[in-house]
Design an enzyme around this catalytic site. Sequence first.
Site, PDB file in Angstrom:
ATOM      1  CE1 TYR A   1     -31.639  46.400 -84.702  1.00 41.91           C
ATOM      2  CE2 TYR A   1     -32.186  46.067 -82.341  1.00 41.91           C
ATOM      3  CZ  TYR A   1     -32.400  46.127 -83.825  1.00 41.91           C
ATOM      4  OH  TYR A   1     -33.656  45.460 -84.393  1.00 41.91           O
TER       5      TYR A   1
ATOM      6  NE  ARG B   1     -43.104  31.456 -67.154  1.00 40.37           N
ATOM      7  CZ  ARG B   1     -43.017  31.267 -65.744  1.00 40.37           C
ATOM      8  NH1 ARG B   1     -42.018  31.240 -65.313  1.00 40.37           N
ATOM      9  NH2 ARG B   1     -44.281  30.628 -65.489  1.00 40.37           N
TER      10      ARG B   1
ATOM     11  CE  LYS C   1     -31.397  40.985 -86.866  1.00 37.71           C
ATOM     12  NZ  LYS C   1     -30.909  41.948 -85.817  1.00 37.71           N
TER      13      LYS C   1
ATOM     14  CG  ASP D   1     -25.669  43.288 -80.023  1.00 37.78           C
ATOM     15  OD1 ASP D   1     -25.388  42.384 -80.816  1.00 37.78           O
ATOM     16  OD2 ASP D   1     -26.889  43.706 -79.956  1.00 37.78           O
TER      17      ASP D   1
HETATM   18  C1  LIG Z   1     -31.582  42.809 -84.752  1.00 38.72           C
HETATM   19  C2  LIG Z   1     -30.541  43.184 -83.574  1.00 38.72           C
HETATM   20  C3  LIG Z   1     -31.075  43.203 -82.194  1.00 38.72           C
HETATM   21  C4  LIG Z   1     -32.428  42.836 -81.910  1.00 38.72           C
HETATM   22  O1  LIG Z   1     -32.658  41.434 -82.102  1.00 38.72           O
HETATM   23  P1  LIG Z   1     -34.224  40.900 -82.274  1.00 38.72           P
HETATM   24  O2  LIG Z   1     -34.003  39.520 -82.579  1.00 38.72           O
HETATM   25  O3  LIG Z   1     -34.744  41.801 -83.552  1.00 38.72           O
HETATM   26  O4  LIG Z   1     -35.183  41.330 -81.054  1.00 38.72           O
HETATM   27  C5  LIG Z   1     -29.865  43.632 -81.170  1.00 38.72           C
HETATM   28  N1  LIG Z   1     -28.869  43.994 -81.694  1.00 38.72           N
HETATM   29  C6  LIG Z   1     -28.473  43.830 -82.977  1.00 38.72           C
HETATM   30  C7  LIG Z   1     -26.786  44.472 -83.298  1.00 38.72           C
HETATM   31  C8  LIG Z   1     -29.194  43.539 -83.969  1.00 38.72           C
HETATM   32  O5  LIG Z   1     -28.923  43.673 -85.188  1.00 38.72           O
END
Ligand SMILES: *Cc1c(COP(=O)(O)O)cnc(C)c1O
Length: 390
Positions: free
Chosen positions: A101, A49, A199, A174
């Site tokens: 998001y 962890r 992503k 982000d």
């Molecule tokens: C998908 C996404 C998230 C969240 O990520 P997860 O891996 O689904 O927890 C946060 N910000 C953006 C811009 C996203 O596309």
Amino acid sequence: MARRHPATIAARAGIAEDTAYGAVTPPIYLTSTYELEAFRQPGPYDYSRSNNPTRDVLAEALAELEGGAKAIVTNTGMSACLLALQLLKPTDTLVFPHDCYGGSYRLFINLAQRKQAFHIQIVNFQQPDWAEQVQAASPAMIWLETPSNPLLQVTDIQAVCQLAEKLQAKVVVDNTFLSPVLQQPLLLGADLVVHSTTKYINGHSDIIGGALIAKDAAIGDELKWWGNCLGLTGGALDAYLTLRGLRTLSPRIRLQEANTVAVVDFLAAHPLVKKVYYPGLPAHPGHAIAKSQQHGFGAMCSFELNAEPDYLHDFFAALQYFTLAQSLGGTESLICHPATMTHASMDAAAQARAGISATLVRLSVGIEDISDLIADLEHALEQVALRLTV
Ligand SMILES: *Cc1c(COP(=O)(O)O)cnc(C)c1O
């Protein structure tokens, strides 16, 4: 030594560094715990962890890609968001954009309203008076997401960071929609970068993961401490797969971007398409800023169908290579309907304010052959045209 280029960092991360057997690719350390060297003599690792060698290789690569001092690899993108928020106290204010998001929006609102974790102020960074709005909130942290989802609105990272410095606020970006290949917010003045590695970074739609990258080493250490304390860190197998996906990030996103440019050109010229949203279009309101702060316009685009929303059913049903699904950034093309899918938790008024119409469609363009992708869209739009004329 000069800064390494993103493609080199991604291809070389952890290569030929195995001290046990000289393995060229980094081994996967599937272990929860580590043996001490002797009584009262801990080794370099103690518990997964806290630290894991496979996860460390990925973290080091992501830190270098973003130009940061330290990266914490988390089990989801939402964990990376939650981790960044640990820097806030209950008396602090978090400023975030109206079009961030949906999961981040839900996290901020619920932590503020149900846990009194911090104060919140939503700002529309597309309005000319955004700076006054931010200043009036006197935030401790400013959250940005650029380009935004699903309309690809662009925010000037450098301008926000200059204001944040005056206000002594931290800026979190982000960077999920572009990846460090196309945008490096820390080099534009941001303090932290968040990724949903689910992503583009993993890029194969087979993992959920995240990362938080800090520009400053001391802040990185504090966040790493919180990551271990709260148990937000990612697993070794996920780290390995993400590292494997990361190897090809640069060529993948470049090909996806080239395909997107062709798709956008095709859609913009089609009579059944009312409007196309893509920062690469000179008419896009964020085009100039995108051009100056990004290294490319990315592989996400949206468009409005020039027909009643009912016809979307025929359009989606006729598509073969654009899979109707949430998420983005994988090698396969995906299509989604924000109003009923990714942004369904927003009520109609909030959707209208955010510019999300019932005929808006979002594309995540993959690496399929571009002529197949265009033929697919052409055929599906033809089905809508046929129904319109009967
Ligand atoms: C998908 C996404 C998230 C969240 O990520 P997860 O891996 O689904 O927890 C946060 N910000 C953006 C811009 C996203 O596309």
